[in-house]
Design a protein around this motif. Structure first.
Motif, short mmCIF file in Angstrom:
data_model
loop_
_atom_site.label_atom_id
_atom_site.label_comp_id
_atom_site.label_asym_id
_atom_site.label_seq_id
_atom_site.Cartn_x
_atom_site.Cartn_y
_atom_site.Cartn_z
N LYS A 1 -0.28 11.60 -2.93
CA LYS A 1 -0.44 12.93 -3.33
C LYS A 1 -0.46 13.48 -4.46
N ARG B 1 0.84 -1.24 -0.11
CA ARG B 1 0.21 -0.12 0.28
C ARG B 1 1.41 1.65 -0.17
N ARG B 2 0.15 2.08 -0.88
CA ARG B 2 1.13 3.63 -0.94
C ARG B 2 -0.19 4.53 -1.33
N ARG B 3 0.11 6.06 -0.83
CA ARG B 3 -1.00 6.68 -0.73
C ARG B 3 -0.34 7.67 -1.11
N PHE C 1 -4.90 1.92 -9.00
CA PHE C 1 -5.04 2.76 -7.27
C PHE C 1 -6.99 3.12 -7.72
N GLU D 1 -5.56 13.00 -1.91
CA GLU D 1 -4.81 11.16 -2.02
C GLU D 1 -5.17 10.14 -2.41
N ARG E 1 -2.03 0.76 -4.55
CA ARG E 1 -0.99 -1.05 -5.01
C ARG E 1 -0.77 -0.85 -5.88
N SER F 1 -9.73 5.96 -1.60
CA SER F 1 -8.61 7.82 -2.52
C SER F 1 -9.61 8.60 -1.68
N ASP F 2 -9.50 10.77 -2.09
CA ASP F 2 -10.37 11.05 -0.80
C ASP F 2 -10.79 11.63 -2.43
N GLU G 1 -5.22 5.94 -2.96
CA GLU G 1 -4.61 4.73 -2.42
C GLU G 1 -4.38 4.06 -3.62
#
Length: 301
Positions: free
Chosen positions: A17, A13-15, A67, A23, A27, A75-76, A25
């Motif tokens: 921006k 997992r990585r966030r 993502f 932000e 993978r 995600s946002d 999500e």
């Protein structure tokens, strides 16, 4: 027998921006040193849509990244037309993921809305940072004649009733498949479809790009290109794939008999095999061109 849902790897997992502060999500699965595949999902969907790719043993030699686009999954989810109707925000998401994940010449492939996002990336950035492009059951050129009758179910997106929203989402999801998923697979997909608010789906629905802009961007594509589409797609008609192929003459066009909008799920074994071959082509553009010519001649005979 263990199902693909039970055995799916969570991925790293990585966030990430974006330039406009969203932000995402993100993978990652597979071999971190393998050929890079960046997969972009469709409206109301998730990176989870590609479970039959990132879970497949034969695909683990690739570095697979996907993502949740803005408004989707984890995600946002900002509200407001401005977040979803400016094409550069969508293409900027792709570039932000590529930069953050330090991708070097990935293959960029998009399904449905994801295909339009790939198109927008080509409009704004071109293909110099890519080794290949994939269009999966999508309409990069947004002409109305390729919109299928299956979209009629979403005309009531403004219904202010949770039960009705579930009914509409379920009907739309059914229309995403020619070969229907089993009960567990459908319930799983319905879950992540409901995570995307209806208000955001409406805002995305207002995003439109002038066809001439899209056509010009597609004509400039020089990297190997794969176009796949189900012949029984009732959301985006197969003519959309034909239009894309005409604008990118060196592209490989692969049509799937008996499949609907989700060929990578409905016919995962065939799709994964074609994708693996396509990765090889992208490492040798001359071979890709020869392959495309052979397939075009075979299809014409």
């Amino acid at each position: 027998m263990t199902s693909v849902l039970e055995s799916r790897p969570a991925g790293h997992r990585r966030r990430v921006k974006t330039a406009d502060g969203i932000e995402l999500e993100v993978r990652e699965w597979g071999d971190p040193n393998g050929p890079e595949l960046l997969l972009v999902t469709g409206v109301a969907q998730s990176y989870l849509s590609f479970v039959k790719q990132y879970s497949a043993p034969e695909m683990q030699k690739f570095r697979i990244i996907s993502f949740d686009p803005r408004g989707h999954g984890l995600s946002d989810k900002p509200f407001g037309d401005q977040w979803y109707q400016d094409g550069k925000r969508w293409s900027g998401e792709v570039q932000s993921v590529m930069d953050a994940m330090e991708l070097h010449k990935p293959i960029l492939a998009g399904w449905s809305l994801g295909g339009r996002i790939v198109r927008q990336y080509l409009v704004d950035y071109g293909d110099t940072q890519l080794s290949g492009v994939g269009f999966l059951s999508c309409r990069p050129v947004e002409v109305p004649e390729v919109i299928g009758p299956g979209n009629a179910v979403v005309q009531k997106l403004d219904i202010d009733d949770l039960g009705s929203r579930i009914d509409i989402t379920s009907a739309f999801l059914r229309n995403c498949f020619g070969l229907q998923p089993d009960a567990d697979e459908f319930a799983f997909a319905l879950g992540y479809n409901m995570v995307c608010p209806f208000e955001i789906r409406q805002q995305i629905g207002k995003w439109w790009t002038e066809p001439a802009i899209s056509e010009a961007a597609l004509r400039r594509v020089t990297v190997p290109t794969l176009i796949v589409h189900g012949r029984d797609d009732i959301l985006v008609l197969p003519d959309a794939a034909v239009i894309t192929a005409r604008l990118i003459p060196h592209a490989t066009l692969s049509l799937y008999d008996g499949c609907g909008h989700s060929v990578f799920f409905e016919a995962a074994e065939r799709f994964n095999a074609e994708l693996r071959d396509f990765v090889k082509d992208c490492s040798d553009p001359a071979a890709a061109l020869a392959t495309a010519k052979r397939r075009t001649m075979a299809a014409a005979s």
